[in-house]
Design a protein around this motif. Structure first.
Motif, PDB file in Angstrom:
ATOM      1  N   GLU A 194       0.829  -1.205   0.000  1.00 22.77           N
ATOM      2  CA  GLU A 194       0.000   0.000   0.000  1.00 22.77           C
ATOM      3  C   GLU A 194       0.863   1.253   0.000  1.00 22.77           C
ATOM      4  OE1 GLU A 194      -3.674   2.222   2.390  1.00 22.77           O
ATOM      5  OE2 GLU A 194      -2.755   0.418   3.240  1.00 22.77           O
ATOM      6  N   GLY A 195       1.977   1.210   0.736  1.00 18.00           N
ATOM      7  CA  GLY A 195       2.852   2.375   0.810  1.00 18.00           C
ATOM      8  C   GLY A 195       3.371   2.808  -0.554  1.00 18.00           C
ATOM      9  N   ILE A 196       3.687   1.832  -1.404  1.00 14.01           N
ATOM     10  CA  ILE A 196       4.168   2.167  -2.753  1.00 14.01           C
ATOM     11  C   ILE A 196       3.107   2.948  -3.509  1.00 14.01           C
ATOM     12  CG2 ILE A 196       4.766   1.210  -5.011  1.00 14.01           C
ATOM     13  CD1 ILE A 196       7.070   0.911  -3.149  1.00 14.01           C
ATOM     14  N   PHE A 197       1.866   2.476  -3.474  1.00  7.87           N
ATOM     15  CA  PHE A 197       0.813   3.125  -4.253  1.00  7.87           C
ATOM     16  C   PHE A 197       0.328   4.416  -3.593  1.00  7.87           C
ATOM     17  CE2 PHE A 197       0.940  -1.140  -5.895  1.00  7.87           C
ATOM     18  CZ  PHE A 197       0.816  -0.921  -7.255  1.00  7.87           C
ATOM     19  N   ARG A 198       0.370   4.473  -2.298  1.00  7.15           N
ATOM     20  CA  ARG A 198       0.025   5.715  -1.600  1.00  7.15           C
ATOM     21  C   ARG A 198       1.003   6.822  -1.953  1.00  7.15           C
ATOM     22  NH1 ARG A 198       1.439   4.491   3.868  1.00  7.15           N
ATOM     23  NH2 ARG A 198       3.482   5.221   3.182  1.00  7.15           N
ATOM     24  N   SER A 208      -4.367   8.421 -12.018  1.00  3.46           N
ATOM     25  CA  SER A 208      -3.994   7.091 -12.509  1.00  3.46           C
ATOM     26  C   SER A 208      -2.996   6.434 -11.565  1.00  3.46           C
ATOM     27  CB  SER A 208      -3.376   7.192 -13.902  1.00  3.46           C
ATOM     28  OG  SER A 208      -2.912   5.936 -14.340  1.00  3.46           O
ATOM     29  N   LEU A 209      -3.133   5.118 -11.428  1.00  7.81           N
ATOM     30  CA  LEU A 209      -2.175   4.339 -10.643  1.00  7.81           C
ATOM     31  C   LEU A 209      -1.123   3.674 -11.520  1.00  7.81           C
ATOM     32  CD1 LEU A 209      -4.588   2.598  -8.093  1.00  7.81           C
ATOM     33  CD2 LEU A 209      -3.216   4.664  -7.769  1.00  7.81           C
ATOM     34  N   GLN A 210      -1.216   3.881 -12.830  1.00  4.94           N
ATOM     35  CA  GLN A 210      -0.282   3.197 -13.727  1.00  4.94           C
ATOM     36  C   GLN A 210       1.181   3.595 -13.488  1.00  4.94           C
ATOM     37  OE1 GLN A 210      -1.952   0.587 -15.517  1.00  4.94           O
ATOM     38  NE2 GLN A 210      -3.281   1.496 -13.971  1.00  4.94           N
ATOM     39  N   PRO A 211       1.505   4.877 -13.258  1.00  7.00           N
ATOM     40  CA  PRO A 211       2.901   5.196 -12.941  1.00  7.00           C
ATOM     41  C   PRO A 211       3.389   4.517 -11.660  1.00  7.00           C
ATOM     42  CG  PRO A 211       1.720   7.167 -13.621  1.00  7.00           C
ATOM     43  CD  PRO A 211       0.689   6.106 -13.428  1.00  7.00           C
ATOM     44  N   SER A 244     -11.233   6.036  -7.777  1.00  5.24           N
ATOM     45  CA  SER A 244     -11.388   6.773  -9.038  1.00  5.24           C
ATOM     46  C   SER A 244     -10.154   6.656  -9.928  1.00  5.24           C
ATOM     47  CB  SER A 244     -11.672   8.249  -8.755  1.00  5.24           C
ATOM     48  OG  SER A 244     -10.599   8.832  -8.028  1.00  5.24           O
ATOM     49  N   ALA A 245      -9.005   6.306  -9.337  1.00  6.65           N
ATOM     50  CA  ALA A 245      -7.762   6.192 -10.100  1.00  6.65           C
ATOM     51  C   ALA A 245      -7.509   4.782 -10.616  1.00  6.65           C
ATOM     52  CB  ALA A 245      -6.579   6.639  -9.241  1.00  6.65           C
ATOM     53  N   LEU A 246      -8.381   3.841 -10.284  1.00  5.57           N
ATOM     54  CA  LEU A 246      -8.207   2.459 -10.724  1.00  5.57           C
ATOM     55  C   LEU A 246      -8.429   2.336 -12.226  1.00  5.57           C
ATOM     56  CD1 LEU A 246     -10.149   0.601  -7.891  1.00  5.57           C
ATOM     57  CD2 LEU A 246      -7.666   0.597  -8.230  1.00  5.57           C
ATOM     58  N   SER A 247      -7.777   1.338 -12.817  1.00  2.00           N
ATOM     59  CA  SER A 247      -7.965   1.014 -14.228  1.00  2.00           C
ATOM     60  C   SER A 247      -8.500  -0.399 -14.359  1.00  2.00           C
ATOM     61  CB  SER A 247      -6.642   1.129 -14.993  1.00  2.00           C
ATOM     62  OG  SER A 247      -6.225   2.474 -15.086  1.00  2.00           O
ATOM     63  N   CYS A 248      -9.276  -0.626 -15.396  1.00  2.00           N
ATOM     64  CA  CYS A 248      -9.905  -1.922 -15.599  1.00  2.00           C
ATOM     65  C   CYS A 248      -8.861  -2.992 -15.929  1.00  2.00           C
ATOM     66  CB  CYS A 248     -10.923  -1.826 -16.733  1.00  2.00           C
ATOM     67  SG  CYS A 248     -11.899  -3.326 -16.977  1.00  2.00           S
ATOM     68  N   PRO A 249      -8.954  -4.167 -15.320  1.00  2.00           N
ATOM     69  CA  PRO A 249      -8.092  -5.276 -15.732  1.00  2.00           C
ATOM     70  C   PRO A 249      -8.457  -5.699 -17.160  1.00  2.00           C
ATOM     71  CG  PRO A 249      -9.096  -5.701 -13.576  1.00  2.00           C
ATOM     72  CD  PRO A 249      -9.812  -4.531 -14.175  1.00  2.00           C
ATOM     73  N   LEU A 250      -7.591  -5.429 -18.086  1.00  2.00           N
ATOM     74  CA  LEU A 250      -7.893  -5.639 -19.501  1.00  2.00           C
ATOM     75  C   LEU A 250      -7.301  -6.972 -19.956  1.00  2.00           C
ATOM     76  CD1 LEU A 250      -9.049  -4.589 -22.176  1.00  2.00           C
ATOM     77  CD2 LEU A 250      -6.903  -3.339 -22.525  1.00  2.00           C
ATOM     78  N   ASP A 251      -8.185  -7.975 -20.129  1.00  2.00           N
ATOM     79  CA  ASP A 251      -7.729  -9.268 -20.619  1.00  2.00           C
ATOM     80  C   ASP A 251      -8.459  -9.593 -21.911  1.00  2.00           C
ATOM     81  OD1 ASP A 251     -10.278 -10.052 -19.883  1.00  2.00           O
ATOM     82  OD2 ASP A 251      -9.634 -11.362 -18.252  1.00  2.00           O
TER      83      ASP A 251
END
Length: 264
Positions: free
Chosen positions: A119-123, A130-133, A193-200
């Motif tokens: 969690e610390g990394i993403f926080r 966006s959480l992609q970076p 709100s920053a989540l992205s859809c798991p694209l498979d």
């Protein structure tokens, strides 16, 4: 369908599939075996890492991973000695083998020791909407430890064009508060709100059938297309539509025409 009809249709499909019965045959059932935050997030991370291929095989092998860690993943990551990693032999799920498993235990220990956990990394590294970076930062920090080059392929990098399907699925599990008994929502410091859809393959083909994606590859650019549509429908909880896309593809057979076109 009009834009409103499409949104109403997708909202109805979210209601249908964002349901506790979804858990029964989904890899998310593995972290649901645990109650502590760290056990949930580590078991979920390892499960998501091997979440490609047959779902029954994914679930069986993820349970095997937990057994090899004495069904106490955080304690094993936190306190293991190098000799303890011998018990991980032999483990294999498709191209993820014992060497990779050993490295992932060491990498997780490094993350929890130096970066306040996953969690610390993403926080600390989420940027904008966006959480992609932050996924790219996770990969960088994770592999600060000695490792075989082959193991790096098991953490995708969106900044190098990947849709990072498995990590985006993991983030949905950790961040999204669905109040339906599926996603955990235990990371309060990260915005849904920053989540992205798991694209498979399933979500991608259904999204193309619905006109939500025009790009042929399931890559970072296609994910950006899809995210833009989903966030316009629900800016606060865009990835709830993952349930609709996945359900339509896996359980209702949508997207087959797009799959046939991609093979022709």
């Amino acid at each position: 369908m009009t834009k409103k009809e499409l949104k109403d249709f997708m909202d109805a499909k979210v209601e249908q599939y964002n349901h506790p019965k979804f858990v029964q045959d989904d890899p998310i059932r593995i972290p649901r075996s645990y109650s502590s935050k760290e056990d949930i997030e580590i078991s979920a991370f390892l499960t998501a890492t091997i979440a490609w291929g047959n779902r029954k095989s994914i679930i069986n092998n993820a349970y095997r991973m937990m057994e090899l860690m004495d069904n106490a993943p955080f304690e094993f990551v936190r306190a293991h000695q190098e000799s303890d990693l011998d018990r991980l032999e032999p483990f294999v799920h498709r191209t993820f083998n014992t060497t990779d498993f050993r490295t992932f235990v060491r990498g997780l220990h490094h993350i929890y020791t130096h970066y306040d956990g996953l969690e610390g990394i993403f926080r600390d590294h989420a940027t904008g909407e966006s959480l992609q970076p932050a996924i790219s930062v996770l990969k960088e920090k994770f592999f600060e430890i000695p490792h075989e080059p082959r193991t790096t392929k098991h953490i995708s990098d969106p900044l190098k064009g990947s849709s990072a399907k498995r990590l985006n699925m993991y983030l949905r599990w950790m961040v999204r508060k669905d109040h339906c008994g599926v996603d955990f929502g235990i990371w309060d410091s990260v915005k849904a709100s920053a989540l992205s859809c798991p694209l498979d393959v399933h979500t991608g083909n259904v999204a193309r059938q619905l006109g939500l994606i025009h790009r042929k590859q399931n890559d970072a650019k296609a994910l950006a297309e899809l995210d833009a549509h989903l966030r316009s429908w629900d800016p606060a909880d865009p990835v709830k539509y993952d349930f609709a896309l996945f359900g339509l593809g896996v359980f209702e057979g949508w997207g087959k025409e797009q799959a046939a076109k991609s093979r022709s």
